[in-house]
Design an enzyme around this catalytic site. Structure first.
Site, PDB file in Angstrom:
ATOM      1  N   THR A 181      30.369  38.557 -40.673  1.00  0.00           N
ATOM      2  CA  THR A 181      28.978  38.939 -40.873  1.00  0.00           C
ATOM      3  C   THR A 181      28.427  38.019 -41.944  1.00  0.00           C
ATOM      4  O   THR A 181      29.191  37.545 -42.782  1.00  0.00           O
ATOM      5  CB  THR A 181      28.878  40.393 -41.397  1.00  0.00           C
ATOM      6  OG1 THR A 181      29.648  41.257 -40.573  1.00  0.00           O
ATOM      7  CG2 THR A 181      27.449  40.880 -41.420  1.00  0.00           C
ATOM      8  N   GLY A 234      33.215  47.290 -38.730  1.00  0.00           N
ATOM      9  CA  GLY A 234      31.961  47.989 -38.539  1.00  0.00           C
ATOM     10  C   GLY A 234      32.065  49.458 -38.223  1.00  0.00           C
ATOM     11  O   GLY A 234      31.249  50.262 -38.693  1.00  0.00           O
TER      12      GLY A 234
END
Length: 317
Positions: A181, A234
């Site tokens: 990310t 996540g």
């Protein structure tokens, strides 16, 4: 780490993902990654130094990281099981708590810019898939052929993951398939905060999987007290509402930023079985780069304009 709260000197933090694999971090890759982190910091800092807003700064920084092949976002995004790049991003403006996000887009060059357009040019917060693509065309967002996102490194990571999956073995990438990310948080001269996060998701993901990055309160949060951008596994960051939990501990429990970040990243996430990290800035200029993995691509730049980039734990930039 602190600054003078009254002077509110501008401050910008960026990250390029947690879950760094030491064995694959060659000197050449390390130098290139730090160079791109520095470019992102400089892009955002130029805006802040000129009196610009935190939202502009975090978008500019994340665009640089999305355009780099070294991070799992934009040009360097990982592949789904079907060999497709599906991109997610979100932004949040602290003073207003306005937010915008997109998920599962396949042609948008810079998803963070589209996320901001969702915030500013629609009545919604989160758009997905074909609808987000249609909105991109509606607002004139830069779109590219999907081949733009392909890098050989990411393609080979997918082939390895699929081969290991078929053999019933764990990929050499191990838990790292869950990471990747980019993000930025900023405090501008007016004392306003903003956050942005962007990702390609996880290698070999299926069925339209979406992680925490485009979810406000999980991967991204900004209000008048703190701005947070997360990176990690996540599913766990969603379950723990990581970004908002840090903000809530500050708002309701009176925790310092350091205390709130440590409670969530060093205790809550590992307790659930996940790992990862965050970058965060509070309104007084305190900041945190907290992670519980071997490393996290990260950087920071203050009013002096000196960019600091670090990768492994213990690296002070």
């Amino acid at each position: 780490m602190t600054t003078n709260a009254q002077s509110r000197p501008p401050l910008l933090l960026v990250h390029g993902g947690a879950g760094v694999i030491r064995a694959t971090l060659t000197p050449a890759i390390e130098a290139e990654v730090k160079a791109d982190l520095t470019r992102a910091l400089q892009a955002g800092h130029a805006i802040l130094a000129a009196g610009g807003g935190a939202l502009d700064a975090v978008e500019a920084a994340v665009v640089v990281l999305e355009d780099s092949p070294h991070f799992n976002a934009g040009h360097g995004a990982v592949f789904t099981h079907e060999g497709i790049n599906e991109l997610d991003a979100s932004v949040m403006d602290g003073p207003t708590r306005r937010a915008g996000a997109v998920a599962g887009v396949r042609h948008v060059r810079n998803p963070v810019a589209l996320a901001r357009a969702v915030m500013e040019r629609s009545d919604h917060v989160l758009l997905i898939g074909e609808g987000a693509e249609a909105f991109a065309h509606h607002v004139g967002a830069a779109c590219v052929d999907p081949a733009y996102f392909r890098t050989e490194t990411r393609w080979q990571q997918l082939q390895e993951a699929i081969a290991k999956e078929h053999a019933g073995e764990q990929s050499e990438q191990g838990r790292a398939i869950h990471y990747g990310t980019v993000g930025a948080v900023a405090l501008d001269a007016q004392g306003h905060l903003a956050a942005a996060t962007s990702t390609g998701g996880m290698t070999n993901k299926r069925w339209g999987r979406v992680g925490d990055s485009p979810l406000i309160g999980a991967g991204t949060w900004a209000d008048d007290r703190v701005a947070v951008s997360a990176t990690g596994w996540g599913e766990y960051f969603i379950r723990a509402a990581v970004a908002h939990d840090i903000a809530a501990r500050i708002a309701y429990a009176g925790s310092t930023l350091a205390q709130a970040a440590a409670a969530v990243i060093d205790h809550e996430i590992p307790r659930l079985g996940g790992d990862g990290g965050i970058i965060a800035i509070d309104a007084a200029g305190h900041f945190s780069l907290a992670f519980n993995t071997d490393g996290m691509y990260r950087g920071w730049i203050g009013a002096d304009g000196i960019a600091h980039a670090a990768i492994l734990a213990g690296d002070v930039g």
